[in-house]
Enzyme design. Structure first.
Site, PDB file in Angstrom:
ATOM      1  N   HIS A  28      40.760  37.490  39.207  1.00 46.36           N
ATOM      2  CA  HIS A  28      42.145  37.825  39.610  1.00 46.36           C
ATOM      3  C   HIS A  28      42.976  36.541  39.602  1.00 46.36           C
ATOM      4  O   HIS A  28      42.834  35.714  40.505  1.00 46.36           O
ATOM      5  CB  HIS A  28      42.156  38.441  41.017  1.00 46.36           C
ATOM      6  N   HIS A  30      47.075  34.756  38.468  1.00 46.18           N
ATOM      7  CA  HIS A  30      48.442  34.874  37.916  1.00 46.18           C
ATOM      8  C   HIS A  30      48.759  33.610  37.124  1.00 46.18           C
ATOM      9  O   HIS A  30      48.762  32.515  37.685  1.00 46.18           O
ATOM     10  CB  HIS A  30      49.454  35.030  39.053  1.00 46.18           C
ATOM     11  N   LYS A 114      46.099  47.582  36.189  1.00 46.32           N
ATOM     12  CA  LYS A 114      46.443  47.113  37.535  1.00 46.32           C
ATOM     13  C   LYS A 114      47.432  48.055  38.178  1.00 46.32           C
ATOM     14  O   LYS A 114      48.488  48.346  37.606  1.00 46.32           O
ATOM     15  CB  LYS A 114      47.044  45.704  37.439  1.00 46.32           C
ATOM     16  N   HIS A 151      46.195  46.584  44.017  1.00 44.93           N
ATOM     17  CA  HIS A 151      46.803  45.892  45.157  1.00 44.93           C
ATOM     18  C   HIS A 151      46.884  46.947  46.255  1.00 44.93           C
ATOM     19  O   HIS A 151      47.740  47.828  46.211  1.00 44.93           O
ATOM     20  CB  HIS A 151      48.192  45.336  44.799  1.00 44.93           C
ATOM     21  N   HIS A 189      41.810  41.239  46.329  1.00 47.88           N
ATOM     22  CA  HIS A 189      42.164  40.334  47.441  1.00 47.88           C
ATOM     23  C   HIS A 189      42.131  40.989  48.813  1.00 47.88           C
ATOM     24  O   HIS A 189      43.126  41.046  49.509  1.00 47.88           O
ATOM     25  CB  HIS A 189      43.511  39.646  47.205  1.00 47.88           C
ATOM     26  N   ASP A 262      43.236  35.033  43.079  1.00 52.18           N
ATOM     27  CA  ASP A 262      44.639  35.411  43.272  1.00 52.18           C
ATOM     28  C   ASP A 262      45.523  34.163  43.314  1.00 52.18           C
ATOM     29  O   ASP A 262      46.514  34.125  44.034  1.00 52.18           O
ATOM     30  CB  ASP A 262      44.829  36.267  44.531  1.00 52.18           C
TER      31      ASP A 262
END
Ligand code: NCD
Ligand code: ZN
Ligand code: ZN
Length: 359
Positions: A28, A30, A114, A151, A189, A262
């Site tokens: 995970h 970004h 996602k 999420h 997360h 994350d």
């Protein structure tokens, strides 16, 4: 994992100071785009062989073409010769086309989808407003074996922000799991003891990622001597007992829990603002941070499985074959990182970590 052995009867000081792990993956992360992508991508690629790249760009990655173009931009942001495999994801919207998703998965462009509940987090405005709207997409994903990454927070403004993950388990995840028991789901997360228990009690099609920062901060960190925007992420850190439950889960050897940083960089001025962005940039010292936690828990021997084995097994992907080395050598984390165009405050800014990633 092996603590390197020099063959002598007596272990020298050095033996315990080197940690050799099978190459890990980050399930995970970004990467953003443009200048930020150029700055952050190699911080992950130098430590991890593969990473699940989150699709919450503006506009979001919703098509095969967009994912292919983004993958190309990621690879060209890396230094010459770096071996790294970005695993692309599709951003689910109310109108997402199941056919597009399935084609992308079959062609090896998309690894997973996602699910962002609309309004739950950074760049989630285009997310799903009601999970029932994507029922046919979930049906299709289940039938082709495509994982769903979630999420897991409800967005109703009347639900206390510290309860949003726990409420999600009951009101969204439970019905999704009941309707699609064979759908592979990763609860991303996780931040609560409730999620730990939920995942433990579920069948083998439910796994969870745990970040480096949720293993180290609780909600006090947000208010330590004043408001601390660099400790703010979503889901927001919870009470200490939740952090303790996460530490136990991550270090337990249970294969349902695996590494997902994350790492979510935002420019410093967008964090230090009247409405600061959610996200913690942990990539530069991700493995060192996990190693520190595992060592504190007396579980360094379980780090390799958490970082390098449980994730690929859950996804049904091969384990990496190379190794990486961490050395016990104090490492000062800078207060600020970046270049002429990008300034980001990293996780652990100003702290000294016990381990150092060597390659
Ligand atoms: C992430 C981001 O900034 O994209 N932020 C965060 O606080 N974790 C989004 C997300 O993973 O929810
Ligand atoms: Zn999220
Ligand atoms: Zn994220």
């Amino acid at each position: 994992m092996s603590l390197q052995d020099n063959g002598s009867e007596e272990r020298s000081q050095d033996d315990d100071d080197i940690l050799v792990l099978r190459e890990p993956d980050d399930w995970h992360v970004h990467f953003r785009d443009g200048d930020m992508l150029s700055f952050v991508a190699d911080h992950t690629a130098r430590q991890f062989a593969r990473a699940i790249i989150m699709p919450n760009l503006v506009p979001p990655v919703t098509t095969v073409a967009a994912a292919e173009a983004y993958r190309t931009r990621i690879l060209s942001a890396l230094p010459e010769g770096r071996r790294f495999m970005p695993l692309m994801t599709a951003y689910l919207t109310d109108e997402i086309d199941a056919e597009e998703i399935a084609t992308g998965f079959k062609d090896g462009v998309f690894t997973a989808c996602k699910l962002y509940p609309a309004g739950a987090t950074t760049n989630s405005a285009a997310g799903v407003t009601d999970v029932r709207k994507i029922w046919p997409v979930l049906e299709r994903m289940q039938s082709i074996g495509m994982p769903l990454l979630i999420h897991g927070e409800v967005t109703a403004p009347d639900i206390d922000i510290f309860d949003r993950e726990a409420v999600f388990l009951e009101t969204v995840l439970t019905p999704v799991r009941a309707a699609f028991p064979d759908l592979k789901v990763v609860l991303e997360h996780i931040t609560t003891e409730d999620s730990v228990r939920f995942v433990e009690a579920s069948g083998p099609t439910l796994g969870a990622t745990i970040t480096a920062h949720h293993l180290r901060i609780d909600r006090n960190a947000l208010f330590e001597g004043g408001i601390r925007p660099h400790a703010f992420c979503l889901p927001v850190a919870k009470r200490r007992r939740h952090k303790e439950a996460l530490r136990k889960a991550a270090t337990s050897g249970n294969p349902k829990f695996f590494l997902g940083t994350d790492s979510a960089p935002h420019p410093r001025h967008e964090k230090e603002s009247a409405c600061g962005c959610a996200g913690i940039f942990s990539a530069p010292t991700a493995l060192e941070s996990y190693a520190q936690t595992f060592e504190e828990e007396g579980a360094l021997d379980r780090l390799e499985a958490f970082a390098s084995e449980f994730g690929p097994r859950f996804y049904g992907l091969p384990l990496n074959t190379g190794t990486v080395t961490l050395r016990r050598r104090p490492q000062d984390v800078p207060d600020l990182m970046g270049n002429d165009t990008v300034h980001v405050v990293p996780f652990h800014a100003g702290e000294t970590l016990a381990w150092r990633f060597e390659g």
